[in-house]
Design a protein around this motif. Structure first.
Motif, PDB file in Angstrom:
ATOM      1  N   LEU A 233       0.813  -1.215   0.000  1.00 49.27           N
ATOM      2  CA  LEU A 233       0.000   0.000   0.000  1.00 49.27           C
ATOM      3  C   LEU A 233       0.848   1.268   0.000  1.00 49.27           C
ATOM      4  O   LEU A 233       0.329   2.359  -0.206  1.00 49.27           O
ATOM      5  N   ASN A 234       2.158   1.113   0.186  1.00 51.99           N
ATOM      6  CA  ASN A 234       3.101   2.206  -0.009  1.00 51.99           C
ATOM      7  C   ASN A 234       3.724   2.167  -1.399  1.00 51.99           C
ATOM      8  O   ASN A 234       4.720   2.855  -1.652  1.00 51.99           O
ATOM      9  N   GLY A 235       3.151   1.376  -2.291  1.00 48.06           N
ATOM     10  CA  GLY A 235       3.587   1.374  -3.671  1.00 48.06           C
ATOM     11  C   GLY A 235       4.660   0.371  -4.030  1.00 48.06           C
ATOM     12  O   GLY A 235       5.172   0.390  -5.151  1.00 48.06           O
ATOM     13  N   LYS A 236       5.020  -0.524  -3.102  1.00 50.49           N
ATOM     14  CA  LYS A 236       6.075  -1.491  -3.376  1.00 50.49           C
ATOM     15  C   LYS A 236       5.552  -2.662  -4.209  1.00 50.49           C
ATOM     16  O   LYS A 236       4.399  -3.066  -4.095  1.00 50.49           O
ATOM     17  N   SER A 237       6.431  -3.219  -5.030  1.00 47.63           N
ATOM     18  CA  SER A 237       6.094  -4.405  -5.807  1.00 47.63           C
ATOM     19  C   SER A 237       5.961  -5.606  -4.867  1.00 47.63           C
ATOM     20  O   SER A 237       6.459  -5.565  -3.731  1.00 47.63           O
ATOM     21  N   PRO A 238       5.312  -6.681  -5.316  1.00 50.68           N
ATOM     22  CA  PRO A 238       5.202  -7.854  -4.450  1.00 50.68           C
ATOM     23  C   PRO A 238       6.558  -8.402  -3.991  1.00 50.68           C
ATOM     24  O   PRO A 238       6.700  -8.811  -2.836  1.00 50.68           O
ATOM     25  N   SER A 239       7.562  -8.401  -4.864  1.00 51.60           N
ATOM     26  CA  SER A 239       8.868  -8.923  -4.467  1.00 51.60           C
ATOM     27  C   SER A 239       9.544  -7.996  -3.458  1.00 51.60           C
ATOM     28  O   SER A 239      10.102  -8.471  -2.444  1.00 51.60           O
ATOM     29  N   ASP A 240       9.493  -6.685  -3.692  1.00 54.40           N
ATOM     30  CA  ASP A 240      10.080  -5.750  -2.723  1.00 54.40           C
ATOM     31  C   ASP A 240       9.322  -5.779  -1.400  1.00 54.40           C
ATOM     32  O   ASP A 240       9.924  -5.696  -0.321  1.00 54.40           O
ATOM     33  N   ALA A 241       7.989  -5.889  -1.470  1.00 60.76           N
ATOM     34  CA  ALA A 241       7.187  -5.980  -0.247  1.00 60.76           C
ATOM     35  C   ALA A 241       7.529  -7.238   0.528  1.00 60.76           C
ATOM     36  O   ALA A 241       7.564  -7.236   1.769  1.00 60.76           O
ATOM     37  N   SER A 242       7.796  -8.328  -0.190  1.00 58.79           N
ATOM     38  CA  SER A 242       8.181  -9.582   0.473  1.00 58.79           C
ATOM     39  C   SER A 242       9.537  -9.445   1.160  1.00 58.79           C
ATOM     40  O   SER A 242       9.749  -9.965   2.258  1.00 58.79           O
ATOM     41  N   LYS A 243      10.469  -8.743   0.505  1.00 59.08           N
ATOM     42  CA  LYS A 243      11.776  -8.508   1.123  1.00 59.08           C
ATOM     43  C   LYS A 243      11.635  -7.694   2.401  1.00 59.08           C
ATOM     44  O   LYS A 243      12.245  -8.002   3.424  1.00 59.08           O
ATOM     45  N   ILE A 244      10.820  -6.630   2.338  1.00 59.31           N
ATOM     46  CA  ILE A 244      10.608  -5.792   3.515  1.00 59.31           C
ATOM     47  C   ILE A 244       9.944  -6.586   4.628  1.00 59.31           C
ATOM     48  O   ILE A 244      10.364  -6.524   5.793  1.00 59.31           O
ATOM     49  N   ALA A 245       8.915  -7.346   4.283  1.00 55.75           N
ATOM     50  CA  ALA A 245       8.194  -8.126   5.291  1.00 55.75           C
ATOM     51  C   ALA A 245       9.091  -9.185   5.914  1.00 55.75           C
ATOM     52  O   ALA A 245       9.045  -9.423   7.131  1.00 55.75           O
ATOM     53  N   GLY A 246       9.923  -9.824   5.094  1.00 56.07           N
ATOM     54  CA  GLY A 246      10.848 -10.817   5.632  1.00 56.07           C
ATOM     55  C   GLY A 246      11.854 -10.191   6.574  1.00 56.07           C
ATOM     56  O   GLY A 246      12.166 -10.746   7.643  1.00 56.07           O
ATOM     57  N   GLU A 247      12.376  -9.020   6.210  1.00 50.75           N
ATOM     58  CA  GLU A 247      13.346  -8.337   7.062  1.00 50.75           C
ATOM     59  C   GLU A 247      12.688  -7.828   8.342  1.00 50.75           C
ATOM     60  O   GLU A 247      13.276  -7.927   9.434  1.00 50.75           O
ATOM     61  N   PHE A 248      11.486  -7.288   8.233  1.00 48.56           N
ATOM     62  CA  PHE A 248      10.766  -6.813   9.421  1.00 48.56           C
ATOM     63  C   PHE A 248      10.529  -7.980  10.384  1.00 48.56           C
ATOM     64  O   PHE A 248      10.716  -7.839  11.606  1.00 48.56           O
ATOM     65  N   THR A 249      10.126  -9.125   9.856  1.00 48.54           N
ATOM     66  CA  THR A 249       9.866 -10.293  10.699  1.00 48.54           C
ATOM     67  C   THR A 249      11.152 -10.797  11.334  1.00 48.54           C
ATOM     68  O   THR A 249      11.189 -11.120  12.535  1.00 48.54           O
ATOM     69  N   LYS A 250      12.227 -10.874  10.543  1.00 51.91           N
ATOM     70  CA  LYS A 250      13.513 -11.322  11.082  1.00 51.91           C
ATOM     71  C   LYS A 250      13.981 -10.406  12.215  1.00 51.91           C
ATOM     72  O   LYS A 250      14.432 -10.879  13.270  1.00 51.91           O
ATOM     73  N   ARG A 251      13.877  -9.091  11.997  1.00 54.41           N
ATOM     74  CA  ARG A 251      14.305  -8.154  13.027  1.00 54.41           C
ATOM     75  C   ARG A 251      13.433  -8.290  14.282  1.00 54.41           C
ATOM     76  O   ARG A 251      13.936  -8.167  15.402  1.00 54.41           O
ATOM     77  N   SER A 252      12.160  -8.572  14.109  1.00 55.92           N
ATOM     78  CA  SER A 252      11.269  -8.761  15.268  1.00 55.92           C
ATOM     79  C   SER A 252      11.678  -9.997  16.065  1.00 55.92           C
ATOM     80  O   SER A 252      11.644  -9.983  17.309  1.00 55.92           O
ATOM     81  N   ILE A 253      12.079 -11.045  15.370  1.00 60.92           N
ATOM     82  CA  ILE A 253      12.564 -12.242  16.052  1.00 60.92           C
ATOM     83  C   ILE A 253      13.862 -11.942  16.791  1.00 60.92           C
ATOM     84  O   ILE A 253      14.053 -12.365  17.948  1.00 60.92           O
ATOM     85  N   GLU A 254      14.766 -11.207  16.141  1.00 57.75           N
ATOM     86  CA  GLU A 254      16.033 -10.866  16.779  1.00 57.75           C
ATOM     87  C   GLU A 254      15.825 -10.084  18.070  1.00 57.75           C
ATOM     88  O   GLU A 254      16.594 -10.245  19.034  1.00 57.75           O
ATOM     89  N   GLU A 255      14.804  -9.252  18.119  1.00 55.00           N
ATOM     90  CA  GLU A 255      14.518  -8.473  19.314  1.00 55.00           C
ATOM     91  C   GLU A 255      13.935  -9.329  20.445  1.00 55.00           C
ATOM     92  O   GLU A 255      13.863  -8.877  21.589  1.00 55.00           O
ATOM     93  N   THR A 256      13.515 -10.551  20.113  1.00 59.28           N
ATOM     94  CA  THR A 256      12.769 -11.386  21.050  1.00 59.28           C
ATOM     95  C   THR A 256      13.542 -12.612  21.508  1.00 59.28           C
ATOM     96  O   THR A 256      13.327 -13.112  22.617  1.00 59.28           O
ATOM     97  N   ILE A 257      14.442 -13.102  20.690  1.00 57.80           N
ATOM     98  CA  ILE A 257      14.995 -14.443  20.848  1.00 57.80           C
ATOM     99  C   ILE A 257      15.711 -14.652  22.180  1.00 57.80           C
ATOM    100  O   ILE A 257      15.736 -15.771  22.717  1.00 57.80           O
TER     101      ILE A 257
END
Length: 282
Positions: A233-257
């Motif tokens: 919804l910020n205009g990113k392509s599906p592949s770029d959105a997937s990269k962002i979502a994967g990185e956001f999720t990874k960073r969230s795990i790193e903050e929790t592990i």
């Protein structure tokens, strides 16, 4: 005339525990998207790691909520569905999409019903078949391999080859107007991949990888889906959105592990300040 993008997310509300609406509302809002919610059910906690939780099904409330929105002239630029509480809700949700989505609006479907080869409590193959039909409403669908296999009536296994993942994604494309984001490509060591398929362009298939962290937590699928929705919804392509979502999720795990007192979700709140950097770098 307002240029604010408005999205409705339809999924359950767990009063405690980081998943579903309690993840979607803050994350998508932090991406700058006005976010409305429609709970499919209200639970005292989520269902992983807790016992004797309370559940109130809200199926009977959905038609009256739709009628009120119709009376008030409320419409949405996008609708994102997650955990759906009952088979009966599918038809009501379809009516809401047909009635309240603006022309040209986007529909995101996270078919949240299974993981690790098993259905979540209360779901079965009949529900998966209804979910498959529901996926046909989606412009974007975001299943994991277990959900994809139940939708397609395919056997699930712990590890699929890359070629098998591509085959599953291609078969899933019949359930969506445009895009399939299939999570769970494990064929690369220390990396977790997602198959991103654009149905409108038969040859447009990409595998997006992020660093794999050996940590399992409830709600990471919701974190991924919500940050994917916010990115698109910020205009990113599906592949770029997937990269962002994967990185956001990874960073969230790193903050929790390293926090053993926090087993009920991931600390995505710590990563919200990084969203603009993710959007700029992808």
């Amino acid at each position: 005339m307002s240029d604010t993008i408005k999205i409705l997310t339809i999924q359950d509300l767990s009063c405690y525990g980081q998943c579903s609406i309690t993840v979607a509302l803050p994350i998508i809002s932090a991406f700058g998207i006005e976010t409305a919610v429609l709970p499919s059910a209200v639970l005292s906690t989520h269902t992983s790691g807790f016992s004797e939780y309370t559940v109130r099904d809200l199926t009977e409330d959905l038609p009256d909520i739709k009628k009120h929105w119709e009376k008030e002239g409320i419409y949405f630029d996008a609708i994102y569905t997650g955990y759906i509480g009952s088979i009966e809700q599918f038809e009501y949700i379809k009516e809401i999409i047909d009635s309240r989505l603006k022309p040209g609006g986007k529909v995101f479907v996270d078919p949240a019903m299974a993981d690790h080869g098993e259905f979540y409590f209360g779901f079965d193959q009949e529900f998966a078949d209804k979910m498959g039909e529901h996926c046909k409403l989606g412009d974007y669908i975001l299943p994991n391999t277990t959900e994809a296999c139940y939708i397609l009536h395919r056997p699930w296994k712990e590890d699929f080859t890359h070629e098998e993942m591509l085959e599953i994604a291609n078969e899933l494309s019949q359930f969506t107007k445009k895009h399939v984001i299939l999570k769970g490509d494990n064929h690369k060591e220390n990396e977790l991949g997602m198959i991103v398929l654009n149905k409108d362009q038969a040859d447009d298939v990409e595998t997006v990888y992020n660093e794999k962290i050996d940590y399992v937590s409830h709600g990471t699928g919701d974190v991924f889906a919500s940050s994917f929705v916010g990115s698109v919804l910020n205009g990113k392509s599906p592949s770029d959105a997937s990269k962002i979502a994967g990185e956001f999720t990874k960073r969230s795990i790193e903050e929790t592990i390293d926090d053993p007192t926090h087993p009920y979700g991931v600390k995505f709140e710590k990563v919200i300040p990084e969203i603009q950097n993710f959007l700029k770098s992808n």
